[in-house]
Design an enzyme around this catalytic site. Structure first.
Site, PDB file in Angstrom:
ATOM      1  N   CYS A   1       0.823  -1.203   0.000  1.00 36.51           N
ATOM      2  CA  CYS A   1       0.000   0.000   0.000  1.00 36.51           C
ATOM      3  C   CYS A   1       0.858   1.255   0.000  1.00 36.51           C
ATOM      4  CB  CYS A   1      -0.936  -0.015   1.201  1.00 36.51           C
ATOM      5  SG  CYS A   1      -0.109  -0.165   2.755  1.00 36.51           S
TER       6      CYS A   1
ATOM      7  N   HIS B   1      -0.138   1.129   7.956  1.00 39.90           N
ATOM      8  CA  HIS B   1      -0.863   1.214   6.704  1.00 39.90           C
ATOM      9  C   HIS B   1      -0.679   2.612   6.124  1.00 39.90           C
ATOM     10  CE1 HIS B   1      -3.706   0.168   3.699  1.00 39.90           C
ATOM     11  NE2 HIS B   1      -4.657   0.995   4.125  1.00 39.90           N
TER      12      HIS B   1
END
Lengths: 444, 290
Positions: B31, B278
């Site tokens: 990501c 993340h």
């Protein structure tokens, strides 16, 4: 020129401060620089990032200084790693989930030989069970042993029951003993009440004389009433004796009381009771003989006491001189008795005449006494509310009252009082026959 | 975090219908790469430059980063579904293991731009990275006790700003240009004068068209011997004026005719800790600023 050998690099550390690092060569490897900065800032080299304005300093990179001896400035950094999510998370999740869901039951699987593990395991468990048979037997033996102990405890309970029974018997016996003692004490107290009369001595002497005759007659006739009369005379003699020596006399009185009890019981029985009564009479006669002897001796002592009196002396002389003289005196008394008979009773029975003779001496001496009992007779029953109150009158008076009414006059004080008290609520005609004196006996 | 000269306008779905844009698939733990690629894609000048990069026949097609990047950008522009990044990571030389490794986005940015710049040499788009992202500042040193000065011009692709102790981006800039003293065991070696106490500072000559700011949200805890993330509140406005206070950030000989006013274009956000987390991005694609 020597100074020009110094080459410097400015490094901004994590806290924003700048440090000068010096090297002696015109080129520096990334590794050396990282180590220097790591040592200076105390951060592990692996975690450290070092960047210049345009380049990342990696261990394999090389920095070159410019002409003025200065390297490009650098900054020390750390890393913020990120990459969460994506297919990787599915794999990681699946791994953990698979671990959680794994089963531990492989019974349906087969072993190398093709048999299902379920059967293989069952066979193994069966063998283990057989191997443990010995242990199970030992356990059974232990349980049996424990049960036996429990049973023994139960037997102990049974023994306790036996002990209880014994205790009950013991209590009953104790109660009966206590009752007997109480009765004897009451009887002794009743007799002592008659003791204060000193004149009773003379009466006792006469009674003693007649005891012998009556005893002989009784042996011939075998009548219950006679036996009762003997008992009464014995009581009188005892009372006299008590005046001299309490302890010995008391013991004798108790013995006689027991006999009296047995006599009263016998009439209740039928013919067999008659036989028993005869036996008891014979026994009583024996007792009477003994009593007659002892009283005579004691009476002599008493005569000694009364030497001062003339009348007494005459009597003593008669007794001491000769037994035949005693017979003469008896005859004289008999002459006196008929007069009394005519006066008191119209009955011609010999037994009754004897009874009257016994009564004569007290009647003659206290003339007033004769009158007072007669007057009291009707009053007694109305005044007294219980048999216990009648007991106060004494053995002799109760006897007279019962005789006048034709009832039996023997037995203990309580028995006589109870018998007399019945007349208060029940007329003579309705009383049971047991309580009446036997007319046939009287006739004999 | 990396703040690029654009601002987030609204939260966007990975849906062509809703937003007119599509998303990138996460291969495993990529990501951080996806966030960076989306940001670079939405810099039109950068995207066009990538499209004009030649794909020489000498290279293996599977190992060509420009080719893979062009393909990726084209699909982002015209595809109706999310786009895979496997070709690009293959061209990077990554294997499956690398796809599952988490990395720092600013580090990847440095490496990627370095590669692209190298590929762009001697081509029609040579120097594109420099034109977009490069700025210059002066490191100056002035000795206190002797008459010695030294000025050194350096270029930068991004600035590393402190967060701890700073309330907003202006406070960080103030700290960045603050004058420090080099003294004690940290003296400066001046030519012909030996070790001397000195003052050291930074002033900017010029700023790039796209200014990338990295916020240093990390520190090292010496007591526990481990890294720690700084989660303090930090403010940055939609417009950043670096000419404020009569250009106190600018060097005396800077060209003051240029207006240094920036609009916020995008924000790369890290969520988590120093060892894992993340990345996601906020992008304002409607800006017409080029």
């Amino acid at each position: 020129m020597a100074e020009a050998n110094q080459y410097q690099i400015l490094v901004r550390l994590l806290d924003g401060r700048t440090r000068c690092l010096r090297f002696s060569t015109t080129t520096v490897s990334g590794a050396a620089l990282l180590d220097a900065v790591s040592a200076l800032s105390r951060v592990p080299a692996a975690s450290l990032r070092l960047v210049t304005g345009r380049l990342d300093v990696s261990p394999s990179s090389v920095l070159a200084s410019s002409a003025d001896g200065r390297f490009p400035s650098a900054s020390a950094l750390l890393r913020l790693r990120g990459g969460k999510g994506g297919f990787g998370s599915l794999l990681r999740g699946a791994a953990s989930k698979a671990g959680q869901k794994k089963t531990s039951n492989f019974d349906a699987c087969r072993d190398i030989n093709g048999r299902r593990l379920r059967h293989v395991n069952a066979e193994r468990r069966l063998e283990e069970w057989k191997a443990e048979a010995a242990d199970r037997q030992l356990e059974k033996l232990a349980e049996d042993f424990i049960k036996k102990k429990a049973k023994e405890a139960g037997r102990g309970g049974v023994k306790a029951a036996e002990v209880d029974k014994y205790l009950e018997k013991y209590r009953k016996d104790a109660e009966s003993c206590v009752n007997a003692v109480e009765e004897s004490v009451r009887a002794s107290l009743g007799k002592r009440k008659t003791v204060p009369k000193p004149r009773g001595g003379e009466d006792a002497k006469k009674l003693k004389i007649w005891l012998g005759k009556k005893k002989v007659q009784e042996d011939e006739s075998d009548s219950d009433s006679d036996s009762e009369m003997d008992d009464d005379e014995g009581a009188d003699t005892k009372s006299i004796i008590l005046d001299d020596g309490n302890s010995s006399h008391g013991s004798k009185s108790e013995d006689e009381k027991v006999d009296l009890g047995s006599i009263t019981e016998s009439p209740s029985e039928g013919e067999t009771s008659g036989e028993k009564s005869g036996r008891s009479e014979s026994e009583e006669n024996g007792n009477g003989v003994q009593e007659s002897r002892e009283p005579t001796i004691r009476s002599e002592g008493e005569c000694g006491d009364f030497i001062s009196d003339g009348v007494v002396e005459h009597e003593i002389g008669v007794v001491d001189e000769h037994t035949p003289e005693n017979g003469v005196s008896a005859l004289s008394e008999e002459v006196l008795k008929p007069d009394v008979k005519a006066e008191d009773n119209t009955a011609s029975a010999s037994a009754t005449s004897h009874l009257n003779d016994l009564e004569a001496p007290p009647v003659e001496e206290p003339a007033n006494g004769n009158i007072s009992p007669l007057s009291q007779e009707p009053l007694d029953l109305t005044i007294y509310s219980s048999a216990a109150e009648l007991e106060v009158l004494g053995m002799e008076r109760l006897k007279l009252e019962l005789q006048n009414r034709g009832l039996k006059c023997g037995g203990t004080l309580q028995e006589r009082a109870a018998r007399l008290f019945l007349l208060k609520t029940t007329p003579l005609e309705k009383l049971p026959k047991k309580l009446f004196a036997k007319p046939s006996g009287g006739g004999k | 975090e990396v703040a690029v000269r654009k601002m987030v306008d609204y939260w966007t779905y990975d849906s062509k219908k809703e937003t007119g844009y599509v998303g990138l698939k996460n291969q495993g733990a990529t990501c951080y790469m996806n966030s960076l690629l989306q940001t670079l894609y939405h810099i039109p000048y950068f995207r066009k430059a990538v499209y004009h990069m030649p794909t020489t026949e000498n290279d293996m097609p599977s190992g060509s980063i420009p080719l893979a990047l062009q393909s990726l950008f084209y699909k982002l522009q015209y595809s109706d579904n999310s786009v895979a990044t496997k070709e690009l990571t293959k061209s990077f030389g990554w294997d499956t293991y690398d796809s599952f490794m988490q990395h720092d986005v600013q580090e990847l940015n440095r490496v990627l731009c370095e590669k692209l710049e190298d590929k762009m040499k001697r081509t029609v788009v040579e120097g594109t990275i420099e034109k977009l992202f490069e700025g210059h500042h002066i490191n100056y040193i002035e000795c206190i006790n002797v008459d010695y000065k030294s000025n050194r011009k350096e270029s930068f692709y991004d600035l590393q700003l402190d967060v701890k102790g700073c309330r907003d981006v202006y406070a960080s800039f103030d700290k960045y240009v603050e004058v420090e003293r080099l003294e004690g065991d940290n003296k400066y070696h001046a030519e012909n004068h030996g070790l001397q106490d000195a003052k050291k500072g930074v002033l900017f000559l010029d700023f790039p068209p796209v200014l990338q700011l990295q916020l240093k949200r990390f520190e090292y805890d010496y007591m526990r011997d481990t890294m720690v993330k700084i989660n303090d509140r930090y403010e940055f406005p939609l417009q950043l004026d670096l000419d404020r206070d009569d250009g106190k950030y600018l060097a005396p000989d800077a060209d003051r005719s240029i207006r240094n006013l920036y609009a916020l274009h995008s924000v790369l956000v890290h969520s988590g800790g120093v060892h894992g987390g993340h990345y996601y991005a906020f992008i304002r694609p409607t800006l017409s600023d080029q």
